[in-house]
Design a protein around this motif. Structure first.
Motif, PDB file in Angstrom:
ATOM      1  N   VAL A  25       6.432  20.836   7.358  1.00  0.00           N
ATOM      2  CA  VAL A  25       4.987  20.661   7.203  1.00  0.00           C
ATOM      3  C   VAL A  25       4.737  19.225   6.738  1.00  0.00           C
ATOM      4  O   VAL A  25       5.284  18.805   5.725  1.00  0.00           O
ATOM      5  CB  VAL A  25       4.401  21.653   6.177  1.00  0.00           C
ATOM      6  N   SER A  26       3.926  18.495   7.471  1.00  0.00           N
ATOM      7  CA  SER A  26       3.605  17.114   7.112  1.00  0.00           C
ATOM      8  C   SER A  26       2.548  17.094   6.018  1.00  0.00           C
ATOM      9  O   SER A  26       1.381  17.409   6.263  1.00  0.00           O
ATOM     10  CB  SER A  26       3.105  16.353   8.344  1.00  0.00           C
ATOM     11  N   ILE A  27       2.953  16.714   4.829  1.00  0.00           N
ATOM     12  CA  ILE A  27       2.018  16.718   3.705  1.00  0.00           C
ATOM     13  C   ILE A  27       0.915  15.688   3.900  1.00  0.00           C
ATOM     14  O   ILE A  27      -0.187  15.834   3.380  1.00  0.00           O
ATOM     15  CB  ILE A  27       2.743  16.533   2.361  1.00  0.00           C
ATOM     16  N   GLY A  28       1.160  14.665   4.692  1.00  0.00           N
ATOM     17  CA  GLY A  28       0.145  13.642   4.944  1.00  0.00           C
ATOM     18  C   GLY A  28      -1.106  14.195   5.591  1.00  0.00           C
ATOM     19  O   GLY A  28      -2.194  13.647   5.422  1.00  0.00           O
ATOM     20  N   HIS A  29      -0.982  15.287   6.314  1.00  0.00           N
ATOM     21  CA  HIS A  29      -2.141  15.917   6.935  1.00  0.00           C
ATOM     22  C   HIS A  29      -3.019  16.625   5.906  1.00  0.00           C
ATOM     23  O   HIS A  29      -4.135  17.028   6.226  1.00  0.00           O
ATOM     24  CB  HIS A  29      -1.712  16.939   7.994  1.00  0.00           C
TER      25      HIS A  29
END
Length: 154
Positions: free
Chosen positions: A81-85
């Motif tokens: 899961v890309s935390i930046g999103h």
């Protein structure tokens, strides 16, 4: 999943997200010493205090939307899961970002969960058993109103 990590949770974050964090080995601490800061609402008074802080202004802390934890739970992984999103900017910045990229990923997830809840209520038991078999299929990518994948520039 969150072993040896600390988090601060805004009062706007539902209790089940906190429980998930703890169940996965994370600890809860004050926002100044936390590895991660989570909020569900940029206008929550305690989140506003973070946004007004010197640490936030100097880019020493970032606030993330708590639905990041839901995505990790669904995928049973923090690495996929890309935390930046899930960066949660102040409300005034959110309006500017929406003009450029459309809705945020957590706004899509809220709508998808609501639609999924509605469709589950209307399914029969046979339909539910059939859905369990298909639960391993990959999720389609989330797209914005213009049919493009959302992008957050950090």
């Amino acid at each position: 999943m969150f072993r040896c990590k600390t988090a601060w949770f805004s009062s706007s974050v539902p209790q089940d997200h906190r429980h998930f964090w703890i169940l996965e080995g994370g600890a809860i601490t004050g926002w100044r010493s936390a590895d991660y800061l989570f909020s569900a609402e940029a206008t929550s008074p305690d989140t506003l205090k973070v946004f007004d802080s010197r640490d936030y202004i100097l880019n020493k802390v970032t606030v993330f939307h708590c639905l990041f934890l839901s995505a990790c739970e669904k995928r049973q992984s923090v690495k996929s899961v890309s935390i930046g999103h899930y960066v949660l900017p102040p409300a005034s910045v959110q309006d500017e970002v929406r003009r450029v990229v459309g809705r945020f990923i957590w706004e899509h997830e809220d709508e998808q969960e609501a639609a999924q809840d509605e469709s589950l209520m209307s399914l029969s038991e046979d339909d539910l058993r059939e859905d369990e078999v298909d639960s391993n299929s990959p999720e389609p990518p989330v797209v914005n109103q213009k049919g493009k994948l959302p992008c957050v520039i950090l």
